[in-house]
Structure formats: structure tokens, C-alpha cells
Scaffold this motif. Structure first.
Motif, PDB file in Angstrom:
ATOM      1  N   ILE A 151      86.346 120.106  48.652  1.00 25.12           N
ATOM      2  CA  ILE A 151      86.709 119.458  47.399  1.00 25.12           C
ATOM      3  C   ILE A 151      86.981 120.492  46.300  1.00 25.12           C
ATOM      4  O   ILE A 151      87.847 120.279  45.443  1.00 25.12           O
ATOM      5  CB  ILE A 151      85.652 118.440  46.948  1.00 25.12           C
ATOM      6  CG1 ILE A 151      84.298 119.105  46.667  1.00 25.12           C
ATOM      7  CG2 ILE A 151      85.509 117.331  47.968  1.00 25.12           C
ATOM      8  CD1 ILE A 151      83.274 118.137  46.090  1.00 25.12           C
ATOM      9  N   PHE A 190      95.735 111.662  41.884  1.00 21.60           N
ATOM     10  CA  PHE A 190      94.513 111.245  42.572  1.00 21.60           C
ATOM     11  C   PHE A 190      94.513 111.624  44.053  1.00 21.60           C
ATOM     12  O   PHE A 190      93.502 112.088  44.586  1.00 21.60           O
ATOM     13  CB  PHE A 190      94.304 109.740  42.406  1.00 21.60           C
ATOM     14  CG  PHE A 190      94.223 109.308  40.969  1.00 21.60           C
ATOM     15  CD1 PHE A 190      93.188 109.756  40.164  1.00 21.60           C
ATOM     16  CD2 PHE A 190      95.191 108.489  40.412  1.00 21.60           C
ATOM     17  CE1 PHE A 190      93.105 109.381  38.828  1.00 21.60           C
ATOM     18  CE2 PHE A 190      95.120 108.109  39.080  1.00 21.60           C
ATOM     19  CZ  PHE A 190      94.077 108.552  38.289  1.00 21.60           C
ATOM     20  N   ALA A 194      91.769 114.406  45.966  1.00 20.74           N
ATOM     21  CA  ALA A 194      90.799 113.748  46.852  1.00 20.74           C
ATOM     22  C   ALA A 194      90.654 114.532  48.151  1.00 20.74           C
ATOM     23  O   ALA A 194      91.500 115.364  48.488  1.00 20.74           O
ATOM     24  CB  ALA A 194      91.243 112.313  47.150  1.00 20.74           C
ATOM     25  N   THR A 195      89.586 114.262  48.895  1.00 15.94           N
ATOM     26  CA  THR A 195      89.375 114.976  50.158  1.00 15.94           C
ATOM     27  C   THR A 195      90.525 114.734  51.125  1.00 15.94           C
ATOM     28  O   THR A 195      90.868 115.600  51.922  1.00 15.94           O
ATOM     29  CB  THR A 195      88.057 114.534  50.830  1.00 15.94           C
ATOM     30  OG1 THR A 195      88.063 113.108  50.960  1.00 15.94           O
ATOM     31  CG2 THR A 195      86.865 114.964  50.007  1.00 15.94           C
ATOM     32  N   ILE A 250      92.555 104.813  47.040  1.00 19.27           N
ATOM     33  CA  ILE A 250      92.661 106.251  47.259  1.00 19.27           C
ATOM     34  C   ILE A 250      91.630 106.687  48.295  1.00 19.27           C
ATOM     35  O   ILE A 250      90.429 106.433  48.134  1.00 19.27           O
ATOM     36  CB  ILE A 250      92.433 107.031  45.945  1.00 19.27           C
ATOM     37  CG1 ILE A 250      93.363 106.517  44.835  1.00 19.27           C
ATOM     38  CG2 ILE A 250      92.640 108.530  46.180  1.00 19.27           C
ATOM     39  CD1 ILE A 250      94.826 106.672  45.113  1.00 19.27           C
ATOM     40  N   ASP A 251      92.100 107.322  49.364  1.00 15.51           N
ATOM     41  CA  ASP A 251      91.208 107.899  50.375  1.00 15.51           C
ATOM     42  C   ASP A 251      90.212 106.877  50.929  1.00 15.51           C
ATOM     43  O   ASP A 251      89.088 107.233  51.290  1.00 15.51           O
ATOM     44  CB  ASP A 251      90.469 109.107  49.776  1.00 15.51           C
ATOM     45  CG  ASP A 251      89.780 109.967  50.817  1.00 15.51           C
ATOM     46  OD1 ASP A 251      90.121 109.848  51.999  1.00 15.51           O
ATOM     47  OD2 ASP A 251      88.888 110.755  50.430  1.00 15.51           O
ATOM     48  N   GLN A 253      88.380 104.952  49.485  1.00 16.83           N
ATOM     49  CA  GLN A 253      87.113 105.012  48.764  1.00 16.83           C
ATOM     50  C   GLN A 253      87.175 104.502  47.332  1.00 16.83           C
ATOM     51  O   GLN A 253      86.187 103.991  46.819  1.00 16.83           O
ATOM     52  CB  GLN A 253      86.600 106.465  48.727  1.00 16.83           C
ATOM     53  CG  GLN A 253      86.204 107.044  50.070  1.00 16.83           C
ATOM     54  CD  GLN A 253      84.903 106.469  50.589  1.00 16.83           C
ATOM     55  OE1 GLN A 253      84.060 106.014  49.823  1.00 16.83           O
ATOM     56  NE2 GLN A 253      84.738 106.462  51.904  1.00 16.83           N
ATOM     57  N   TRP A 361      89.073 114.257  39.659  1.00 18.63           N
ATOM     58  CA  TRP A 361      88.505 114.953  40.826  1.00 18.63           C
ATOM     59  C   TRP A 361      87.073 114.506  41.087  1.00 18.63           C
ATOM     60  O   TRP A 361      86.693 114.229  42.223  1.00 18.63           O
ATOM     61  CB  TRP A 361      88.573 116.458  40.583  1.00 18.63           C
ATOM     62  CG  TRP A 361      87.852 117.298  41.578  1.00 18.63           C
ATOM     63  CD1 TRP A 361      88.239 117.576  42.858  1.00 18.63           C
ATOM     64  CD2 TRP A 361      86.616 118.013  41.370  1.00 18.63           C
ATOM     65  NE1 TRP A 361      87.319 118.411  43.461  1.00 18.63           N
ATOM     66  CE2 TRP A 361      86.321 118.693  42.582  1.00 18.63           C
ATOM     67  CE3 TRP A 361      85.758 118.148  40.295  1.00 18.63           C
ATOM     68  CZ2 TRP A 361      85.181 119.486  42.714  1.00 18.63           C
ATOM     69  CZ3 TRP A 361      84.627 118.932  40.433  1.00 18.63           C
ATOM     70  CH2 TRP A 361      84.350 119.592  41.635  1.00 18.63           C
ATOM     71  N   VAL A 364      87.286 110.540  42.361  1.00 21.22           N
ATOM     72  CA  VAL A 364      87.814 110.245  43.702  1.00 21.22           C
ATOM     73  C   VAL A 364      86.972 110.889  44.794  1.00 21.22           C
ATOM     74  O   VAL A 364      87.016 110.456  45.948  1.00 21.22           O
ATOM     75  CB  VAL A 364      89.295 110.671  43.853  1.00 21.22           C
ATOM     76  CG1 VAL A 364      90.180 109.910  42.882  1.00 21.22           C
ATOM     77  CG2 VAL A 364      89.463 112.176  43.683  1.00 21.22           C
ATOM     78  N   ASN A 365      86.192 111.902  44.441  1.00 22.92           N
ATOM     79  CA  ASN A 365      85.283 112.536  45.405  1.00 22.92           C
ATOM     80  C   ASN A 365      83.826 112.161  45.134  1.00 22.92           C
ATOM     81  O   ASN A 365      82.917 112.927  45.440  1.00 22.92           O
ATOM     82  CB  ASN A 365      85.445 114.057  45.353  1.00 22.92           C
ATOM     83  CG  ASN A 365      86.827 114.502  45.767  1.00 22.92           C
ATOM     84  OD1 ASN A 365      87.294 114.214  46.867  1.00 22.92           O
ATOM     85  ND2 ASN A 365      87.526 115.201  44.875  1.00 22.92           N
TER      86      ASN A 365
END
Length: 444
Positions: A151, A190, A194-195, A250-251, A253, A361, A364-365
Motif C-alpha cells: 500500500i 481510487f 488501492a491494493t 473499489i477493490d 471493499q 489512500w 480505500v485501504n
């Protein structure tokens, strides 16, 4: 007061970092390599894993300034604040589409700092940019986990990328609206930090038809800009309770929603007065906020159902407009609903706002950066559990992701407009008051 005392050392540390100029060096030297392949293809393969080797000093200084704005009180007020919300009434126990969701609410007294939720993530970033004046050069601590390294790599790559390009990565506010805004921010902000760069866009998006949206192309206007996400089924919920489509995920998550209507839908103006038009737009904004809160709460229950092993069950929803974003959080275990103050997406000169990037950051993580609720927050219960008591078992066990019917019984549809109409004057008054309280101006 307790939060201020506990965090005073951190604030002092950030101020010291921002004031320390360090030696006159062009780059911040590292020994590790980056984990992701976002580097220029023309770079020699032996040089591609460069990011933990060199980070431009100006980028680190800008990150430090952004952290200072996030962590340090400005004239006694936190720059980015969290307001706990209390639900007075809602139709969560009815069969209702998100677009017909009704939530009458008010804010609790007192506010919290947004950063208090993300001390793990901020610590990771501060360790990387921290300075020791006794050393010849900066001495930093690298993440001790692979996820931490990943990340951090994602953020640093993005910062280097926008520093090199500097052409308004997220576009110009006056020409991006609705679904286009969702697509561009998912693809250019985003998803980048994200990861995983993968995201899911609502396939029912208005305009997603042949000749309007190319399913693999971004809407930023740059030729050959491809989506790292895809269009698909974003429906969640259960047709016995709140349900419907999300704008984007997003991701897998984080929910992404726009808080401004699609300008293509518009109003039929005719002979309507400016006051009438302003009233209708205010009603639309209030209704949209209720919809986003309903989605935030429902998605939080769904994520708890899908991921019962998570350390905490505080899940975010990012609401974006043309020039700012707001982050909502709901914890279905403790029944806590939080709303952030407005966070500008662009700086005063139209460049990407670094503070917005760092917050994006962190959010989203959140799985790796968020600590969950503080003890002080747990006393501010939203009241959703009691309001939805008759259907709480549905929220806790029977929510779906995908293949959710987007209709409700006709008798329910007929009753809901009356509920929303009755709540509008009070909510409009609160909205206008909140808008005055949350307008922010950032400056380095």
C-alpha cells in the motif's frame, strides 16, 4: 479533551518533520524495491524497481505538509472532522429501493478527528518520511509486512506519477458530472491507490449504451486511456429491506457514490423561478444524502456478513462531487454512523489536492490502515438497530451481493414520497447550516 492530550505528541512530531529541511539532496534514499509495475516501460529492467531507492524530496515535503493539515488543529478546529449522526426515523424496515430511502437525522454534539480512525496508516506513512536531525540523512522505518509495503508503494507510485505529469489527474470540475465523474475518479484516483486497481461500475449507469460508453475506455478524454475496472452487477441488499445498485465498488471493499445528479437528466425549467429551482435542487441533494447513508449502512452489514473474521466492522463509503468528497462510515456491530467534513479534490490552482489523495489512500485501504472506532465514538449510537428491529435478522444474515431485484411493491412505492416530502424542510435547513460550517480553504 482526552483525544487532544493523547495525540499531542503526534502533532508535535508532524510539526517537527515539516520544519526540518534536512540536507540539500535531490532524493530520499531507500534500500528496498517497489512491488508493482507502474514504471515507465522504457526504463531498463534492472532499474524498474526504483521507488524504494529514490523518492524526490519535494514529494516527501508536500506529503508532510498535507499530513500537518490533517493532524494539526487549525485555530482550535480540526481540518478534517467526523460528525457522529443519530437517526431519528427511517424506512429501513420497509421494502425500499435506495433511491427511495428515507432517513431523518441529526448530528450529535461534539466532533472527532478523521485521522483518529487511521492511526495505523498514518504511522506507516510518517515512519517513511520521518526525520532525525542528528543523522546525516533521514532515517526511516520501512513497513514490516508485505501488505504494508504494497500500500505504501501504491501511494508513492501515484504521487510520483502525478508529480511528473501534473496535468490535473482528476479532471476539471466544470465539465465532469454524474457517471463520468464516478468512472474517472475510480480509474484515476481510487483504483490507483488501492491494493488492487480493479473496480466494479454499475452496469445500469445511465448512458452506458452503445455509442456513449465504451466498456473498456475511460471518460477522461485522454486517447487510449483504458479502464482497470469493468461494468457489472453492483446490486446489494434484500428486497424485504433497503436494496438497489451502487455506483461503484473499489477493490471489492469500498463503495463509491456521486452526490450530484446526472446533468443529462436535468429539470424541465419552463417558467420556474430561481427560488423554485433552488428549492428543487436542495430537495434533490437531501434525498441523495439519505440514499448514500442507506447504501453505507446496508453495505456495512453485507461486509460483516461476508467477512466475519475482520478485526473491526467499520466500513466506509466515499461520496464524491465535482470539487469535493465526503466519507461516510458505519459500524454495524456498535451501530455508529459517521460523516466527514468536505474534503476538496483540487487545490487552489486546479492541481490534485494532496490531502485528498492521502485520505483516499487511507480509506480505500482501510483493511490495513484503519484502527476501527475509538472508545469515545462508541457512545454515539445511531439508533439504526432499534429502528430496523423488525427486519434486523435480514440485515444480519440475508443480504445479497448481486442479482438483487430492483423493484418494490406498488403500495410501498406510493407511501414513500409522502415520508420524504414531510422531512424535506427540516433536512434542508440542516443542510444549509452544515454547508456553512464545512466550507474549508486549504493553503500550504
Amino acid at each position: 479533551m482526552a483525544e487532544h492530550i493523547e495525540n499531542s505528541n503526534t502533532r508535535k512530531r508532524v510539526c517537527e518533520i515539516s520544519e526540518y529541511d534536512g540536507p540539500s539532496r535531490p532524493c530520499h534514499r531507500r534500500k528496498r524495491h517497489c512491488n508493482i509495475g507502474l514504471c515507465n516501460n522504457q526504463v531498463d529492467s534492472s532499474e524498474k524497481n526504483h521507488l524504494f531507492a529514490e523518492v524526490p524530496e519535494r514529494i516527501l515535503k508536500n506529503v508532510t505538509r498535507a499530513l500537518e493539515r490533517l493532524l494539526v488543529d487549525n485555530l482550535g478546529r480540526r481540518i478534517v472532522r467526523l460528525a457522529p449522526l443519530k437517526l431519528l426515523n427511517c424506512n429501513a424496515a420497509d421494502s425500499s429501493l435506495f433511491s427511495d430511502a428515507y432517513c431523518s437525522m441529526e448530528a450529535f454534539d461534539g466532533e472527532f478527528s478523521l485521522w483518529s480512525l487511521f492511526q495505523k496508516g498514518i504511522q506507516l506513512l510518517m515512519d517513511f518520511i520521518d526525520a532525525d536531525p542528528e543523522q546525516e540523512s533521514r532515517v526511516t522505518i520501512l513497513p514490516d509486512t508485505k501488505q504494508g509495503e504494497l500500500i505504501l508503494d501504491k501511494l508513492l507510485h501515484y504521487l510520483v506519477e502525478i508529480d511528473q505529469q501534473f496535468h490535473g489527474e482528476i479532471g476539471t470540475p466544470d465539465r465532469i458530472h454524474g457517471a463520468d465523474l464516478t468512472i474517472i475518479l475510480a480509474n484515476h484516483l481510487f483504483g490507483k491507490v488501492a491494493t488492487s486497481s480493479k473496480f466494479l461500475l454499475n452496469k445500469q449507469t445511465k448512458g452506458n449504451k452503445k455509442g456513449n460508453y465504451k466498456l473498456s475506455s475511460c471518460r477522461c478524454g485522454t486517447s487510449n486511456c483504458k479502464l482497470t475496472g469493468r461494468f457489472g452487477d453492483t446490486s446489494i441488499g434484500n428486497d424485504q429491506v433497503w436494496h438497489g445498485d451502487l455506483d461503484a465498488i473499489i477493490d471489492d471493499q469500498v463503495v463509491l457514490e456521486t452526490h450530484e445528479g446526472d446533468t443529462n437528466s436535468g429539470y424541465c425549467l419552463g417558467d420556474r423561478s430561481p427560488a423554485d429551482m433552488e428549492r428543487d435542487h436542495s430537495v434533490e441533494r437531501v434525498s441523495r444524502k439519505q440514499e448514500i447513508i442507506a447504501k453505507t449502512i446496508t453495505f456495512s452489514f453485507l461486509q460483516k456478513q461476508r467477512h466475519p473474521d475482520y478485526e473491526h466492522f467499520l466500513f466506509p463509503c466515499i461520496s464524491v462531487g465535482n470539487d469535493y468528497m465526503v466519507v461516510y462510515f458505519y459500524d454495524s456491530e456498535h451501530d455508529i454512523l459517521l460523516e466527514s467534513s468536505r474534503i476538496p479534490l483540487l487545490g487552489e490552482e486546479g492541481q490534485t489536492n494532496l490531502l485528498a489523495v492521502i485520505i483516499s489512500w487511507l480509506v480505500v485501504n482501510y483493511k490495513y490502515t484503519c484502527d476501527g472506532l475509538t472508545e469515545e465514538m462508541k457512545d454515539k449510537q445511531a439508533g439504526f438497530i432499534s429502528l430496523a428491529k423488525s427486519k434486523l435478522d435480514v440485515y444480519e444474515r440475508d443480504l445479497q451481493f448481486g442479482d438483487v431485484e430492483n423493484d418494490v411493491p406498488s403500495d410501498v412505492q406510493a407511501s414513500q414520497p409522502q415520508l420524504v416530502e414531510e422531512s424535506v424542510p427540516t433536512l434542508r435547513q440542516k443542510l444549509d447550516k452544515d454547508r456553512l460550517k464545512t466550507l474549508l480553504k486549504f493553503s500550504d
